[in-house]
Design a protein around this motif. Structure first.
Motif, PDB file in Angstrom:
ATOM      1  N   ASN A 240      -4.015  21.995  64.448  1.00  0.00           N
ATOM      2  CA  ASN A 240      -3.115  21.528  65.496  1.00  0.00           C
ATOM      3  C   ASN A 240      -2.988  22.528  66.639  1.00  0.00           C
ATOM      4  N   GLN A 241      -2.284  22.129  67.690  1.00  0.00           N
ATOM      5  CA  GLN A 241      -2.143  22.959  68.874  1.00  0.00           C
ATOM      6  C   GLN A 241      -1.545  24.313  68.538  1.00  0.00           C
ATOM      7  N   HIS A 242      -2.192  25.358  69.023  1.00  0.00           N
ATOM      8  CA  HIS A 242      -1.649  26.702  68.868  1.00  0.00           C
ATOM      9  C   HIS A 242      -2.161  27.563  70.016  1.00  0.00           C
ATOM     10  N   ARG A 243      -1.435  28.610  70.315  1.00  0.00           N
ATOM     11  CA  ARG A 243      -1.762  29.474  71.443  1.00  0.00           C
ATOM     12  C   ARG A 243      -2.558  30.679  70.977  1.00  0.00           C
ATOM     13  N   CYS A 244      -3.609  31.003  71.710  1.00  0.00           N
ATOM     14  CA  CYS A 244      -4.374  32.218  71.463  1.00  0.00           C
ATOM     15  C   CYS A 244      -4.144  33.172  72.633  1.00  0.00           C
ATOM     16  N   GLU A 245      -4.467  34.427  72.434  1.00  0.00           N
ATOM     17  CA  GLU A 245      -4.239  35.434  73.463  1.00  0.00           C
ATOM     18  C   GLU A 245      -5.495  36.256  73.677  1.00  0.00           C
ATOM     19  N   GLY A 246      -5.953  36.305  74.915  1.00  0.00           N
ATOM     20  CA  GLY A 246      -7.102  37.127  75.262  1.00  0.00           C
ATOM     21  C   GLY A 246      -8.430  36.446  74.999  1.00  0.00           C
ATOM     22  N   ASP A 247      -9.456  36.892  75.711  1.00  0.00           N
ATOM     23  CA  ASP A 247     -10.776  36.280  75.602  1.00  0.00           C
ATOM     24  C   ASP A 247     -11.340  36.368  74.189  1.00  0.00           C
ATOM     25  N   ASN A 248     -11.147  37.492  73.536  1.00  0.00           N
ATOM     26  CA  ASN A 248     -11.738  37.683  72.215  1.00  0.00           C
ATOM     27  C   ASN A 248     -11.132  36.725  71.192  1.00  0.00           C
TER      28      ASN A 248
END
Length: 456
Positions: A240-248
């Motif tokens: 489900n929808q979740h937030r990631c941080e940064g390109d890596n």
């Protein structure tokens, strides 16, 4: 204010709320579709559509000035994050006048470039099917089939008329993120397997410097123009929808460029889809696309099966035969050794002519699909509810070569040359006035396998 596909990368300051605007009243265009039963009878459903939040005007509620422009964030309005939270809002949409989106009964037309009455220019659009004014229509695909009609005759190299499903929240994230005050009504909560970092708002907050991405599982039912077509499955580690941080982090959360793709041209079936009578499917005329999500004996996803219907003929997907190699982990579908003729498609049957686990482990598909859980993980996403997305866009990087043509790691996906399909040329006023590019989706049907079309 220029509203184009590049608006996806506009910068926004950190905000603590995602508010709904009031300058333009939000009136969703109506779009009918059919829910079919095992008996073959279908029920008419009156739905509606909303445009994605990224296409909307974000304005200062005090002065009505743009909170952001084509050159970036308006620092006079948003000197800090709190001022953005207090002053900026997503406005309602002028669907036909600004975005070139029109509906009639069970049909929706998306115009590629639209010149508004206020001298504004909009390029492309992304819309979601709604069950009500404030909730997205949710589809549980596993064990069912999804069918629609499409006309891509006016889309050339470099354009993509897309219909796909993503694991978005039904309310656009309002329940999970109380700072989101706009919700599904204003097209919030988008996510996909590319974990797009150009979204203006993620989890109800402005996306500062595009450092965050919004990830979720994705099934690309239809990505096509008049010269090429493919469908692709993208599982994610977290469905489900979740937030990631940064390109890596964002590049590793799903299978952004390395899902399992079934592309007839790259499978060496060069006469299967294209403009003209020499192709098994003539893209100069409307056609029906049928996709079945077949359960296995364990209740999970066993196969994604594809049929086409044109002029009363049921055309199975191209036969998946031959020896496949996975000589580069970035390949989509290369190395297929099968005959290049339309007759190969007509000799195929439903068994083995769709996307299966064995196909996704071969045919040049990347190891990333298997590493992210493959068909089993994808089946879990399909067993839950997903949102229907309809979109039309071009691609500044890399000019839709990932589907149309060739690149350093791909075989050609169509007869498009690598030098064509450049957005700066497609979007030229003289070209768009002559071509009037658009895509039409219509006659959407959904129900148990075998309920939405008649197989002969």
């Amino acid at each position: 204010m220029l509203l184009a596909i590049l608006a996806l990368t506009d910068l926004l300051g950190l905000a603590t709320a995602q508010q709904a605007g009031t300058v333009t009243t939000e009136r969703h265009p109506k779009l009918a579709w059919k829910k079919c039963l095992a008996s073959g009878a279908c029920i008419n459903i009156q739905g509606e559509v909303t445009i994605d939040a990224n296409w909307r005007w974000v304005y200062d509620k005090e002065t009505y000035a743009d909170c952001h422009t084509g050159n970036g964030w308006n620092k006079d309005v948003c000197r800090n994050g709190q001022s953005c939270a207090n002053r900026c809002a997503l406005d309602g949409a002028d669907y036909a006048g600004r975005f070139g989106v029109s509906t009639c009964g069970n049909s929706i037309a998306l115009q590629f470039v639209n010149d508004g009455a206020d001298d504004s220019t909009n390029i492309g659009s992304r819309l979601y099917l709604m069950a009500s004014p404030t909730k997205y229509q949710m589809f549980t695909l596993l064990g069912n089939e999804f069918t629609f009609d499409v006309d891509t005759s006016r889309l050339g190299c470099g354009m993509n008329g897309a219909l796909y499903f993503v694991s978005m929240d039904e309310d656009g994230g309002m329940a999970k993120y109380p700072s989101n005050k706009a919700g599904a009504k204003y097209g919030t909560g988008y996510c996909d397997a590319q974990c797009p970092q150009g979204s203006k708002f993620i989890n109800g907050e402005a996306n500062l410097e595009n450092e965050f991405g919004s990830c979720c599982s994705e099934v690309d039912i239809w990505q096509a123009n008049a010269v090429s077509t493919a469908f692709t499955a993208h599982p994610c580690e977290t469905t489900n929808q979740h937030r990631c941080e940064g390109d890596n982090e964002c590049s590793k959360a799903c299978t952004p460029d390395n899902g399992c793709t079934l592309d007839p041209f790259r499978l060496d079936h060069h006469d299967f889809y294209g403009p003209g009578a020499r192709y098994a499917i003539d893209s100069t005329r409307p056609l029906t696309v049928v996709t079945q999500f077949v359960k296995g004996s364990d209740g999970g996803l066993a196969e994604i099966r594809r049929f086409y219907v044109q002029d009363g003929r049921v055309i199975p997907n191209v036969g998946i035969t031959g020896n496949y190699s996975n000589n580069n982990n970035n390949n989509r579908n290369s190395g297929a050794n099968s005959s290049s003729s339309s007759s190969s498609s007509s000799s195929s049957n439903s068994t083995g002519s769709g996307m299966t686990g064995s196909f996704c482990r071969s045919a040049g598909n990347s190891d990333a699909f298997v590493e992210k859980g493959g068909m089993a993980k994808l089946g879990k996403a399909l067993a839950e509810s997903m949102v229907l997305v309809m979109a039309l866009w071009d691609d500044y990087h890399p000019n839709v070569l990932w589907r149309d043509s060739s690149s350093a790691t791909d075989l050609p996906g169509s007869e498009c040359d690598v030098t064509v399909g450049v957005p700066a040329e497609i979007e030229l006023e003289e070209n768009r006035q002559v071509n009037r590019n658009y895509v039409i989706f219509s006659n959407i049907r959904f129900g148990p396998i075998g309920s939405t079309f008649r197989q002969t």
